[in-house]
Scaffold this active site. Structure first.
Site, short mmCIF file in Angstrom:
data_model
loop_
_atom_site.label_atom_id
_atom_site.label_comp_id
_atom_site.label_asym_id
_atom_site.label_seq_id
_atom_site.Cartn_x
_atom_site.Cartn_y
_atom_site.Cartn_z
N ASP A 8 5.28 -4.53 3.57
CA ASP A 8 4.83 -5.71 3.79
C ASP A 8 5.32 -6.29 5.29
O ASP A 8 6.60 -6.26 5.38
CB ASP A 8 5.12 -6.73 2.91
CG ASP A 8 4.34 -8.24 2.76
OD1 ASP A 8 3.93 -8.50 1.72
OD2 ASP A 8 3.87 -8.39 3.88
N ASP A 123 -1.79 -6.84 7.00
CA ASP A 123 -0.30 -6.69 7.09
C ASP A 123 0.66 -6.03 6.07
O ASP A 123 1.73 -6.14 5.90
CB ASP A 123 0.24 -8.06 7.42
CG ASP A 123 0.29 -8.97 6.18
OD1 ASP A 123 -0.60 -8.50 5.30
OD2 ASP A 123 1.22 -9.76 6.01
N GLU A 124 -0.41 -5.27 5.25
CA GLU A 124 0.59 -4.60 4.08
C GLU A 124 -0.26 -3.22 3.96
O GLU A 124 -1.64 -3.15 3.84
CB GLU A 124 0.82 -5.43 2.84
CG GLU A 124 -0.43 -5.95 2.15
CD GLU A 124 -0.13 -6.99 1.21
OE1 GLU A 124 0.15 -6.38 -0.15
OE2 GLU A 124 -0.04 -8.11 1.39
#
Length: 379
Positions: A8, A123-124
């Site tokens: 993350d 974003d992960e």
DNA sequence: GCAAATGTCGCCGTTTGA
DNA sequence: CGGATCAAACGGCGACAT
């Protein structure tokens, strides 16, 4: 036993902005809102940033730096509300083009170390380390170094035997975290956490569990399966039970196709279905056009067109319509969406309007095999 | 007066076709 | 022909996620 990592990015949007505006490092910075001004650069090169206190509108906070979070400003909060907590915080508009760029960069960097990656948004990611050599800690350090080299950004990584646990533990030592967890650690490290930490238990389920006296994951693990089943049904109950015991067999999925493409907008003020008819109609057409453009750009045709309305009281309704033939044509989409709209009673002002295209199929250019129109009428 | 945008999935009742 | 049944598709909607 598998080895699954969850990575993350730390305060992703805000961190990307800090690359651009290094002078903001260490300050409370908030990304969000809509239609506010970009920073202004003066003649001497110094920049003027807008402050939260100057914001007027209905936007929400998308991300904030850890300094802003320390002041109580979190994602999803109204910007107006956050301005009361941190009036001096810097406010920046979201720049998705930049975030997508850095998203590609960090994913490519991870892929140089560990190629088996599942995309989970901008974003992960999940990473399957099972078939790689080397210690988990060493691999995680290598991945973090690769990400930092490629982007200048930090991330947090959790590694465990499955996605469920890795997702939880990537969050335990943020920012710049590196957390390993195996099944023996579940009791000590997972069970004390609130049920909300389980990916898939949202506000509703949390509330419902609370009424049953279930607050922590330990409570959930110890809960009577019969009680759970009575309140959540067999399928959800057995998932809750398994999750509380850290059981999750879902594979890391490296390829997926989009299921729907949509556009929506919240108006600056609530609009009256009749009095503001012409504005609404314009916005509606614009949304249809954008969906059509998106479909073409991404190479899909859609067979199901849907709309979404949000009323002034925040009630949300959707309507869909499936078409005989798939389309990416703005006019056809607009027609179908209008049909959907006719099915909704409009007794209230509207705050949001959205248009969605589902049942997607890849565009197939078959100009060469087009069938002459007249064949269908020949008897 | 405050609550974005985009997307996925599951469930359920109804319709439809065989 | 009527009824029973079953699966698939559809449409609505809620829940959840980033």
């Amino acid at each position: 036993m598998r080895r699954i990592a969850h990575l993350d990015m730390d305060a992703f949007y805000a961190s990307v902005e800090l690359l651009r505006y290094p002078e903001l490092r260490g300050q409370a910075v908030v990304i969000g809102g809509r239609r506010q001004h970009q920073p202004v650069t003066d003649a001497d090169g110094s920049r003027q940033f807008s402050r939260l206190r100057d914001y007027v509108g209905r936007g929400v906070v998308t991300t904030s730096t850890y300094e802003a979070r320390a002041l109580g400003v979190f994602s999803g909060m109204g910007v107006m509300k956050s301005a009361q907590l941190a009036p001096d915080a810097i406010l920046l508009p979201a720049d998705f083009t930049a975030y997508r760029h850095y998203s590609r960069l960090f994913k490519a960097a991870v892929a140089t170390v560990a190629p088996c990656i599942e995309d989970r948004g901008i974003d992960e990611i999940y990473i399957d380390l099972s078939n790689l050599d080397g210690e988990s800690v060493a691999l995680a350090r290598q991945i973090k170094a690769a990400v930092r080299d490629a982007t200048g950004l930090g991330c947090s990584i959790g590694i465990s035997p499955n996605k469920l646990l890795s997702k939880i533990c990537s969050d335990l030592e943020k920012p710049d975290g590196l957390t390993l967890l195996d099944v023996d650690d579940i009791e000590t490290r997972i069970w004390p956490l609130p049920v909300r930490k389980i990916n898939g238990i949202g506000p509703r389920a949390t509330e419902k569990l609370a009424t049953l006296g279930i607050a922590t994951i330990a409570d959930l693990a110890a809960a009577d399966p019969v009680l759970l089943q009575a309140h959540f049904g067999p399928s959800l109950a057995s998932w809750l039970h398994a999750a509380a015991h850290g059981i999750d067999q879902r594979p890391v999925v490296t390829h997926s196709e989009p299921r729907s493409i949509s556009r929506e907008t919240t108006f600056e003020r609530d609009l009256h279905p009749r009095r503001d008819r012409s504005v609404l109609s314009e916005i509606f057409t614009e949304l249809c056009t954008r969906v059509a453009d998106d479909l073409r750009r991404k190479g899909y045709l859609s067979r199901t067109i849907g709309i979404k309305l949000r009323f002034e009281d925040f009630r949300t309704v959707t309507r869909d319509l499936s078409l005989p033939v798939a389309t990416a044509d703005a006019i056809a989409i607009r027609r179908a969406a209008t049909d959907c709209l006719r099915r909704v009673p409009l007794n209230q002002r509207l705050r949001l309007l959205g248009v969605r295209a589902g049942s997607l199929a890849p565009t197939r250019d078959e100009t060469a095999t087009e069938i002459p129109l007249q064949t269908e009428l020949r008897l």
